[in-house]
Design a protein around this motif. Structure first.
Motif, PDB file in Angstrom:
ATOM      1  N   GLY A   1       0.828  -1.209   0.000  1.00 33.62           N
ATOM      2  CA  GLY A   1       0.000   0.000   0.000  1.00 33.62           C
ATOM      3  C   GLY A   1       0.859   1.254   0.000  1.00 33.62           C
ATOM      4  O   GLY A   1       0.561   2.220  -0.711  1.00 33.62           O
TER       5      GLY A   1
ATOM      6  N   PHE B   1       2.434   1.591  -3.454  1.00 37.16           N
ATOM      7  CA  PHE B   1       1.411   2.030  -4.403  1.00 37.16           C
ATOM      8  C   PHE B   1       1.077   3.507  -4.164  1.00 37.16           C
ATOM      9  O   PHE B   1       0.909   4.277  -5.120  1.00 37.16           O
ATOM     10  N   GLY B   2       1.006   3.895  -2.874  1.00 41.81           N
ATOM     11  CA  GLY B   2       0.697   5.278  -2.516  1.00 41.81           C
ATOM     12  C   GLY B   2       1.726   6.253  -3.061  1.00 41.81           C
ATOM     13  O   GLY B   2       1.381   7.356  -3.500  1.00 41.81           O
TER      14      GLY B   2
ATOM     15  N   ALA C   1       0.831   6.683  -6.584  1.00 40.93           N
ATOM     16  CA  ALA C   1      -0.431   7.418  -6.721  1.00 40.93           C
ATOM     17  C   ALA C   1      -0.215   8.910  -6.490  1.00 40.93           C
ATOM     18  O   ALA C   1      -0.860   9.744  -7.133  1.00 40.93           O
ATOM     19  N   ALA C   2       0.698   9.253  -5.576  1.00 41.37           N
ATOM     20  CA  ALA C   2       0.984  10.659  -5.300  1.00 41.37           C
ATOM     21  C   ALA C   2       1.553  11.337  -6.554  1.00 41.37           C
ATOM     22  O   ALA C   2       1.259  12.501  -6.835  1.00 41.37           O
TER      23      ALA C   2
ATOM     24  N   LYS D   1      -1.326  11.746  -9.091  1.00 45.15           N
ATOM     25  CA  LYS D   1      -2.221  12.853  -8.749  1.00 45.15           C
ATOM     26  C   LYS D   1      -1.547  14.214  -8.851  1.00 45.15           C
ATOM     27  O   LYS D   1      -2.210  15.241  -8.665  1.00 45.15           O
TER      28      LYS D   1
ATOM     29  N   GLY E   1      -3.806  -0.872  -9.672  1.00 45.67           N
ATOM     30  CA  GLY E   1      -4.801  -0.594  -8.631  1.00 45.67           C
ATOM     31  C   GLY E   1      -6.090  -1.369  -8.807  1.00 45.67           C
ATOM     32  O   GLY E   1      -6.776  -1.678  -7.823  1.00 45.67           O
TER      33      GLY E   1
END
Lengths: 146, 302
Positions: free
Chosen positions: A37, A40-41, A44-45, A48, A132
């Protein structure tokens, strides 16, 4: 008469080493999901736009996800269905082939992204979508909130 | 003589009682005229309400993916403490589905829990929430659902234990628990919170899973959205009030992001039956997700 305490001590030592040295499978798989996680985060940051694109971060994240996705299914032996706040669904053991297939798809998706490392933010966004989708798909059937 | 008149009196009282009970528990559809003054359906808004309501989660064939989810063939088995409900076909098929239903018939199913033959519907179909919906939203949804593909599937009949297999008993449930009042009073709330209240308490029917129920299937008083044991099987349904251990600390933006992407602020993911719900929520406009999030921050802590 001297034999008994020695045996007792040996037994205690054996018991301690088996519980202290080897983490329970429930804990191992929870640590793996947490690490996955976080990796992956980090991607993802970037997707975004909260963090700039950083090839080293992307590579390290994908390598961590590759490690987790290949190993994760190894930590569901019989007897580890519950305990340690496990959120594993009983369906993992009832449909172990389906669980393995979901895990394999996760590993294959990570491997394909890692093989062609995303070179910019758009690439990371696509990778986050591809990888995801596996999270919810597997958690829909095989994870239970307790 | 006296005994006879006492018995006669009791019989009369019993008859009045039963009659009154039947009247109190009879299906109460809204009159045909109620549904006649509405504007022509706005199909775009109908699709929005369709997604907010998550119709596909129960009414699509089990396991359907992608466009196949638009075929509302029914067939999902919904387990409950009262027995197993088999979700019906609500595609526009004239025979197997609801293609021949009038707007009034559709509207009375949605808002009054009354079927096409005037019978009580089981509240596994969440009309207890839909009763709060705007009539025009019902008309828009009706129009949109007519545009979906047909299916000739006929779902199995419900498998319920006594006395839940008697539809009349639903009248008693309605008498006790069915109303269209707000679930929580939010005096002076801003328009965004009220918009969220409408989506959550009405079409979204979030409370149907997230509010714990008593032995008769009514919501426990004072526990709106407080979560509880999963009536369908393993695990628990989470508390989604601001007092929640799992998401009480999330910001409104984080709640809205979860509904859009399926990821929590620390990149755990949505799971269980919420996966389908989240995929429906992802199809809404950002402003609708933001309104839902604002309302969830405004409800009382449980």
């Amino acid at each position: 008469m001297n034999f008994k305490p020695v045996l007792a001590a040996a037994l205690v030592a054996a018991f301690c080493s088996s519980t202290v040295m080897a983490a329970e499978p429930q804990e191992v798989r929870q640590q793996e999901m947490k690490a996955g996680g976080e990796a992956f985060g980090a991607m993802a940051a970037i997707a975004k736009g909260q963090k700039p694109y950083d090839a080293a971060v992307v590579k390290a994240s994908l390598e961590k996800l590759a490690e987790v996705s290949k190993d994760f299914h190894n930590h569901f032996p019989k007897g580890s269905e519950t305990g340690y706040e496990s959120e594993a669904s009983i369906k993992i053991w009832e449909d172990s082939a389906g669980f393995k297939a979901a895990n394999d798809k996760f590993a294959a998706d990570v491997a394909s992204v890692l093989a062609a490392l995303p070179a910019d933010q758009a690439g990371v966004t696509a990778a986050v979508g591809t990888i995801g989708a596996n999270c919810g798909a597997c958690h829909q059937t095989y994870r239970v909130k307790r | 003589m006296r005994l006879k008149s006492v018995v006669a009196g009791l019989v009369v009282l019993a008859a009045i009682g039963a009659g009154g009970g039947l009247w109190l528990t009879a299906p109460k559809p809204l009159p045909e005229s109620h549904w006649q003054a509405l504007a022509a359906p706005d199909l775009g808004n109908g699709e929005r309400i369709f997604n907010a309501g998550g119709c596909v989660s129960c009414h699509a064939a089990p396991g359907a993916e992608g466009d196949a989810k638009r075929v509302l063939s029914g067939g999902l088995a919904l387990k409950s403490p009262f027995g197993t409900f088999h979700v019906p076909n609500i595609s526009p098929d004239p025979k197997a589905g609801i293609g021949e239903w009038t707007l009034a018939e559709f509207g009375n199913a949605m808002k009054r829990g009354v079927g096409r033959n005037g019978e009580h519907l089981y509240p596994s179909f969440p009309y207890g929430s839909y009763a709060r919906m705007k009539d025009q939203d019902i008309a828009d949804l009706y129009g949109f659902m007519k545009t979906l593909p047909v299916s000739n599937n006929i779902a199995a009949p419900h498998e319920l234990g006594f006395p839940f297999n008697i539809r009349l008993a639903v009248g008693g449930w309605k008498l006790l628990y069915f109303n269209d009042a707000p679930r929580v009073e939010l005096a002076g709330a801003d328009p965004q919170v009220l918009a969220g209240q409408y989506l959550v308490e009405g079409p979204g029917h979030c409370g149907e899973c997230h509010t714990p129920r008593n032995a008769l299937g009514g919501f426990k008083a004072g526990e709106w959205l407080a979560g509880g044991p999963n009536p369908e099987g393993e695990g628990r349904i989470p508390d989604i009030t601001p007092g929640s251990k799992t998401m009480g600390a999330w910001s409104t933006d984080e709640i809205a992001a979860y509904l859009e992407t399926g990821f929590t602020p620390d990149y755990d993911s949505v799971g269980g039956s919420m996966v389908d719900v989240q995929q429906n929520m992802a199809r809404l406009k950002a402003e609708d997700r933001a309104a839902i999030a604002a309302y969830l921050k405004a409800v009382p802590v449980r």
